[in-house]
Design an enzyme around this catalytic site. Structure first.
Site, PDB file in Angstrom:
ATOM      1  N   THR A  88       0.871  -1.187   0.000  1.00  0.00           N
ATOM      2  CA  THR A  88       0.000   0.000   0.000  1.00  0.00           C
ATOM      3  C   THR A  88       0.904   1.232   0.000  1.00  0.00           C
ATOM      4  O   THR A  88       1.020   1.920   1.020  1.00  0.00           O
ATOM      5  CB  THR A  88      -0.916   0.015   1.248  1.00  0.00           C
ATOM      6  OG1 THR A  88      -0.097  -0.226   2.407  1.00  0.00           O
ATOM      7  CG2 THR A  88      -2.005  -1.011   1.171  1.00  0.00           C
ATOM      8  N   THR A 114      -1.634  -2.546   5.667  1.00  0.00           N
ATOM      9  CA  THR A 114      -2.013  -1.372   6.448  1.00  0.00           C
ATOM     10  C   THR A 114      -2.892  -0.471   5.587  1.00  0.00           C
ATOM     11  O   THR A 114      -2.431   0.060   4.569  1.00  0.00           O
ATOM     12  CB  THR A 114      -0.741  -0.627   6.904  1.00  0.00           C
ATOM     13  OG1 THR A 114       0.063  -1.549   7.645  1.00  0.00           O
ATOM     14  CG2 THR A 114      -1.087   0.561   7.767  1.00  0.00           C
ATOM     15  N   ASN A 143       1.585   3.481  15.162  1.00  0.00           N
ATOM     16  CA  ASN A 143       2.837   3.945  14.548  1.00  0.00           C
ATOM     17  C   ASN A 143       3.052   5.437  14.750  1.00  0.00           C
ATOM     18  O   ASN A 143       4.180   5.891  14.919  1.00  0.00           O
ATOM     19  CB  ASN A 143       2.860   3.595  13.059  1.00  0.00           C
ATOM     20  CG  ASN A 143       3.334   2.162  12.850  1.00  0.00           C
ATOM     21  OD1 ASN A 143       3.761   1.504  13.794  1.00  0.00           O
ATOM     22  ND2 ASN A 143       3.249   1.676  11.640  1.00  0.00           N
ATOM     23  N   TYR A 152      -2.520   5.511  31.806  1.00  0.00           N
ATOM     24  CA  TYR A 152      -3.017   6.766  32.371  1.00  0.00           C
ATOM     25  C   TYR A 152      -2.878   7.918  31.376  1.00  0.00           C
ATOM     26  O   TYR A 152      -1.899   7.998  30.641  1.00  0.00           O
ATOM     27  CB  TYR A 152      -2.206   7.074  33.644  1.00  0.00           C
ATOM     28  CG  TYR A 152      -3.016   7.802  34.692  1.00  0.00           C
ATOM     29  CD1 TYR A 152      -3.934   7.127  35.494  1.00  0.00           C
ATOM     30  CD2 TYR A 152      -2.869   9.168  34.877  1.00  0.00           C
ATOM     31  CE1 TYR A 152      -4.674   7.794  36.444  1.00  0.00           C
ATOM     32  CE2 TYR A 152      -3.612   9.838  35.825  1.00  0.00           C
ATOM     33  CZ  TYR A 152      -4.514   9.152  36.599  1.00  0.00           C
ATOM     34  OH  TYR A 152      -5.257   9.827  37.530  1.00  0.00           O
ATOM     35  N   TYR A 153      -3.828   8.829  31.390  1.00  0.00           N
ATOM     36  CA  TYR A 153      -3.831  10.040  30.534  1.00  0.00           C
ATOM     37  C   TYR A 153      -4.094   9.733  29.057  1.00  0.00           C
ATOM     38  O   TYR A 153      -3.751  10.556  28.204  1.00  0.00           O
ATOM     39  CB  TYR A 153      -2.494  10.800  30.610  1.00  0.00           C
ATOM     40  CG  TYR A 153      -2.154  11.392  31.941  1.00  0.00           C
ATOM     41  CD1 TYR A 153      -3.068  12.182  32.628  1.00  0.00           C
ATOM     42  CD2 TYR A 153      -0.901  11.185  32.521  1.00  0.00           C
ATOM     43  CE1 TYR A 153      -2.746  12.738  33.864  1.00  0.00           C
ATOM     44  CE2 TYR A 153      -0.580  11.741  33.755  1.00  0.00           C
ATOM     45  CZ  TYR A 153      -1.504  12.505  34.419  1.00  0.00           C
ATOM     46  OH  TYR A 153      -1.187  13.055  35.624  1.00  0.00           O
ATOM     47  N   CYS A 159      -0.460  22.394  37.582  1.00  0.00           N
ATOM     48  CA  CYS A 159       0.860  21.828  37.238  1.00  0.00           C
ATOM     49  C   CYS A 159       1.125  21.674  35.743  1.00  0.00           C
ATOM     50  O   CYS A 159       2.118  22.181  35.238  1.00  0.00           O
ATOM     51  CB  CYS A 159       1.042  20.478  37.920  1.00  0.00           C
ATOM     52  SG  CYS A 159       1.130  20.640  39.704  1.00  0.00           S
ATOM     53  N   LYS A 215       1.573  24.958  33.718  1.00  0.00           N
ATOM     54  CA  LYS A 215       2.718  25.742  34.207  1.00  0.00           C
ATOM     55  C   LYS A 215       4.043  25.055  33.867  1.00  0.00           C
ATOM     56  O   LYS A 215       4.980  25.692  33.361  1.00  0.00           O
ATOM     57  CB  LYS A 215       2.590  25.902  35.735  1.00  0.00           C
ATOM     58  CG  LYS A 215       3.775  26.559  36.429  1.00  0.00           C
ATOM     59  CD  LYS A 215       3.469  26.831  37.882  1.00  0.00           C
ATOM     60  CE  LYS A 215       3.498  25.591  38.773  1.00  0.00           C
ATOM     61  NZ  LYS A 215       4.815  25.001  38.966  1.00  0.00           N
ATOM     62  N   LYS A 229     -10.813  19.020  37.914  1.00  0.00           N
ATOM     63  CA  LYS A 229     -11.163  17.597  37.966  1.00  0.00           C
ATOM     64  C   LYS A 229     -12.089  17.336  39.148  1.00  0.00           C
ATOM     65  O   LYS A 229     -12.207  18.180  40.045  1.00  0.00           O
ATOM     66  CB  LYS A 229      -9.926  16.698  37.998  1.00  0.00           C
ATOM     67  CG  LYS A 229      -9.033  16.825  39.194  1.00  0.00           C
ATOM     68  CD  LYS A 229      -7.871  15.829  39.064  1.00  0.00           C
ATOM     69  CE  LYS A 229      -6.862  16.027  40.175  1.00  0.00           C
ATOM     70  NZ  LYS A 229      -5.688  15.196  40.048  1.00  0.00           N
ATOM     71  N   ARG A 247      -7.822  26.847  39.480  1.00  0.00           N
ATOM     72  CA  ARG A 247      -6.707  27.448  38.736  1.00  0.00           C
ATOM     73  C   ARG A 247      -6.488  26.725  37.411  1.00  0.00           C
ATOM     74  O   ARG A 247      -6.317  25.517  37.374  1.00  0.00           O
ATOM     75  CB  ARG A 247      -5.415  27.396  39.578  1.00  0.00           C
ATOM     76  CG  ARG A 247      -5.429  28.385  40.720  1.00  0.00           C
ATOM     77  CD  ARG A 247      -4.276  28.153  41.639  1.00  0.00           C
ATOM     78  NE  ARG A 247      -4.313  26.801  42.214  1.00  0.00           N
ATOM     79  CZ  ARG A 247      -3.332  26.247  42.895  1.00  0.00           C
ATOM     80  NH1 ARG A 247      -2.217  26.921  43.095  1.00  0.00           N
ATOM     81  NH2 ARG A 247      -3.450  25.042  43.389  1.00  0.00           N
TER      82      ARG A 247
HETATM   83  N1  LIG Z   1       7.104  -4.498   5.851  1.00  0.00           N
HETATM   84  C1  LIG Z   1       6.703  -4.303   7.090  1.00  0.00           C
HETATM   85  O1  LIG Z   1       7.475  -4.257   8.044  1.00  0.00           O
HETATM   86  C2  LIG Z   1       5.230  -4.164   7.383  1.00  0.00           C
HETATM   87  C3  LIG Z   1       4.772  -4.334   8.691  1.00  0.00           C
HETATM   88  C4  LIG Z   1       3.415  -4.254   8.943  1.00  0.00           C
HETATM   89  C5  LIG Z   1       2.529  -3.957   7.919  1.00  0.00           C
HETATM   90  N2  LIG Z   1       3.015  -3.749   6.657  1.00  0.00           N
HETATM   91  C6  LIG Z   1       2.025  -3.468   5.603  1.00  0.00           C
HETATM   92  O2  LIG Z   1       1.763  -4.680   4.891  1.00  0.00           O
HETATM   93  C7  LIG Z   1       1.550  -4.415   3.514  1.00  0.00           C
HETATM   94  C8  LIG Z   1       2.546  -5.210   2.672  1.00  0.00           C
HETATM   95  O3  LIG Z   1       3.843  -4.748   2.988  1.00  0.00           O
HETATM   96  P1  LIG Z   1       5.135  -5.519   2.468  1.00  0.00           P
HETATM   97  O4  LIG Z   1       6.302  -4.849   3.116  1.00  0.00           O
HETATM   98  O5  LIG Z   1       4.957  -6.976   2.639  1.00  0.00           O
HETATM   99  O6  LIG Z   1       5.090  -5.144   0.898  1.00  0.00           O
HETATM  100  P2  LIG Z   1       5.978  -5.777  -0.249  1.00  0.00           P
HETATM  101  O7  LIG Z   1       6.092  -4.741  -1.308  1.00  0.00           O
HETATM  102  O8  LIG Z   1       7.250  -6.368   0.311  1.00  0.00           O
HETATM  103  O9  LIG Z   1       5.097  -6.987  -0.784  1.00  0.00           O
HETATM  104  C9  LIG Z   1       3.922  -6.840  -1.520  1.00  0.00           C
HETATM  105  C10 LIG Z   1       3.803  -8.021  -2.450  1.00  0.00           C
HETATM  106  O10 LIG Z   1       2.523  -7.997  -3.083  1.00  0.00           O
HETATM  107  C11 LIG Z   1       2.712  -8.436  -4.427  1.00  0.00           C
HETATM  108  N3  LIG Z   1       1.517  -8.068  -5.202  1.00  0.00           N
HETATM  109  C12 LIG Z   1       1.135  -6.867  -5.667  1.00  0.00           C
HETATM  110  N4  LIG Z   1      -0.021  -6.965  -6.360  1.00  0.00           N
HETATM  111  C13 LIG Z   1      -0.388  -8.276  -6.328  1.00  0.00           C
HETATM  112  C14 LIG Z   1      -1.474  -9.010  -6.861  1.00  0.00           C
HETATM  113  N5  LIG Z   1      -2.435  -8.413  -7.562  1.00  0.00           N
HETATM  114  N6  LIG Z   1      -1.532 -10.328  -6.596  1.00  0.00           N
HETATM  115  C15 LIG Z   1      -0.606 -10.927  -5.885  1.00  0.00           C
HETATM  116  N7  LIG Z   1       0.490 -10.286  -5.367  1.00  0.00           N
HETATM  117  C16 LIG Z   1       0.588  -8.978  -5.598  1.00  0.00           C
HETATM  118  C17 LIG Z   1       3.998  -7.793  -4.837  1.00  0.00           C
HETATM  119  O11 LIG Z   1       4.562  -8.419  -5.975  1.00  0.00           O
HETATM  120  C18 LIG Z   1       4.837  -8.042  -3.582  1.00  0.00           C
HETATM  121  O12 LIG Z   1       5.458  -9.294  -3.604  1.00  0.00           O
HETATM  122  C19 LIG Z   1       1.654  -2.910   3.372  1.00  0.00           C
HETATM  123  O13 LIG Z   1       0.368  -2.354   3.520  1.00  0.00           O
HETATM  124  C20 LIG Z   1       2.513  -2.501   4.539  1.00  0.00           C
HETATM  125  O14 LIG Z   1       2.282  -1.156   4.922  1.00  0.00           O
HETATM  126  C21 LIG Z   1       4.335  -3.880   6.358  1.00  0.00           C
END
Ligand SMILES: NC(=O)c1ccc[n+]([C@@H]2O[C@H](COP(=O)([O-])OP(=O)(O)OC[C@H]3O[C@@H](n4cnc5c(N)ncnc54)[C@H](O)[C@@H]3O)[C@@H](O)[C@H]2O)c1
Length: 457
Positions: free
Chosen positions: A86, A124, A213, A255-256, A267, A270, A323, A330
């Protein structure tokens, strides 16, 4: 369980190997032949600790295969994880083209199936994507959501470098769904993962990754700004932050963290101002620390805007001190709100049984004399008298005595700054300052009954 994984990059490759390790049969799908060939040769598509052995072992046991044929993958599995990239578009928005393309492909696969299929978004994505993916699948499959298939949000929390370890030991396992069937399947998929299984509303799950994040980024920047101030003062910032982290009651704790009204009191305003000014005097740029007070002021403005939006001129403020259980006025943030509304010609009444004007002394008395010199004319310790004379009731402190106000005064607008109430109908006379009622969520018209909050914070 038979599982297909769309996208064999970081998230997909680690997920495929780990799910196979957990005893599931996995079919990986990638649109490029190269990654498919690697998996089918028992090799990972990425370089990461432990991944080589996991992929090799899963392949040898016949638990992991890969294909470019998405129809084959959907047909032969019960659950499809979407793990495609993404990326950010040029204008900074999230590019969801890959997600939507895969959704269409999975929909085409579901069209040829008779059994219930679960699609899990692991990538994501922003809130609303789950609903859109469901619509695309409905269109491509000709089938009905939550009858023939469902879409679950299951965000990934792994970090590159420690991804296998993170996958097997996540902080929590999070599922957003409106399908009890899907919840049961996911409890089964992750039954051997030693983490709390949290099942929640779809849009809550969708926004979690961004909240996490952004907070992690905030922690880093805050630590750096504190470090830069300390450096100019010849103070060891690492000792400072080490001690900071030892406080698990107020610093590293829940908390908070409740969305609600602005902070106040003698607090926080200030002391944060003092640190801000110290940094300024030292010529240290601290934009995050500087913006804390601005954000707090915006929250007061938000309260004014919500009260104004009700279109009624008689406002009752329930709680004047900063609170519950104190008469300390104050820097009570609601005093600023009252001052603004008073200036705009609103008729104000205030209820606070802890505040006795005749007993206020020192800076407390000086503050209120400067801000609200006419307070004695509008404050009362009679809750019903204030409610009856007001059209809008603004709740600023959590008090048991407010619990039945909506039932007793159904014709009044309630503006809640402290989440006194959870489940009132948002369409009616209730508005919370920083939360929406689940009943107004169009993506989930029949939310599964769940406990609202189990963590004390
Ligand atoms: N890399 C990380 O540390 C991490 C951690 C948590 C979440 N994410 C999220 O997970 C998602 C994937 O991240 P990533 O790092 O694995 O990406 P990446 O680019 O390493 O892998 C994506 C894969 O999807 C394939 N792809 C694209 N279109 C496709 C289709 N139509 N059919 C089949 N495969 C297809 C690509 O060829 C690639 O191999 C993202 O949204 C990213 O933000 C990544």
């Amino acid at each position: 369980m038979n599982i297909s994984i769309f996208g064999l990059g970081y998230v997909g490759c680690v997920g495929a190997a780990c799910l196979a390790k957990l005893g599931h049969h996995v079919i990986g799908v990638n649109h490029t032949q190269g990654k498919v060939d690697l998996i089918n040769a028992g090799k990972p598509t990425i370089i990461e600790a432990d991944i080589e052995e996991l992929v090799k072992e899963a392949h040898e046991r016949g638990m992991l295969e890969a294909t470019t044929d998405y129809r084959y993958a959907v047909k032969n599995t019960d659950v499809s994880f979407i793990c495609v990239g993404t990326p950010s578009s040029k204008d900074g928005h999230l590019n969801l083209d890959y997600i939507y393309r895969v959704a269409r492909q999975i929909g085409e696969g579901i069209r040829e199936k008779d059994s219930f299929h679960i699609v899990a978004i692991r990538s994501t994505v922003l809130p609303g994507t789950n609903q859109k993916v469901g619509e695309i699948i409905t269109e491509a499959s000709g089938k009905e959501r939550n009858v023939d298939f469902t879409v679950v949000s299951n965000p990934e929390f792994l970090r590159e470098g420690t991804s296998v370890q993170d996958y097997m030991h996540p902080p929590i396992t999070l599922i957003g769904t409106d399908s009890e069937k899907a919840e049961a399947v996911f409890r089964e998929i992750y039954k051997d993962i030693p983490a709390e299984f949290v099942c929640t509303d779809i849009r809550v799950a969708e926004i979690m990754k961004y909240v996490n994040n952004t907070f992690h980024a905030l922690k880093i920047v805050f630590g750096n700004e504190v470090g830069n101030i300390c450096k100019q003062l010849d103070i060891d910032s690492h000792k400072v932050m080490e001690i900071f982290c030892k406080d698990k009651q107020l610093n590293i704790s829940p908390y908070y963290f409740k969305p609600g009204f602005a902070y106040g009191g003698s607090c926080l305003p200030k002391d944060s101002k003092a640190l801000r000014t110290l940094a300024h005097d030292l010529y240290v740029d601290v934009p995050v620390i500087n913006s804390i007070d601005q954000s707090n002021e915006i929250q007061k403005r938000t309260a004014v805007e919500i009260i104004e939006s009700k279109g009624r001129r008689n406002v009752g403020i329930l709680g004047l001190s900063f609170k519950a259980g104190t008469d300390d006025l104050r820097n009570s943030p609601i005093v600023d709100v009252i001052e603004v509304l008073y200036g705009k010609g609103y008729s104000m009444r205030i209820y606070d049984r802890n505040v006795r004007l005749s007993q206020l002394t020192g800076t407390n008395a000086d503050f209120i004399q400067a801000k609200l010199p006419h307070l004695h004319q509008i404050i009362s310790d009679d809750l019903d008298a204030v409610c009856m004379a007001s059209d809008v009731l603004v709740i600023t402190n959590k008090e048991k005595e407010y619990a039945d106000l909506p039932a007793r005064y159904p014709d009044k607008c309630i503006v809640d700054l402290v989440r006194q109430f959870n489940e009132l109908d948002y369409e009616g006379n209730y508005e919370g300052i920083s939360w929406a009622n689940i009943n107004c969520n169009p993506a989930q018209d029949k939310p599964i009954e769940r406990d609202m909050v189990t963590t004390e914070y």
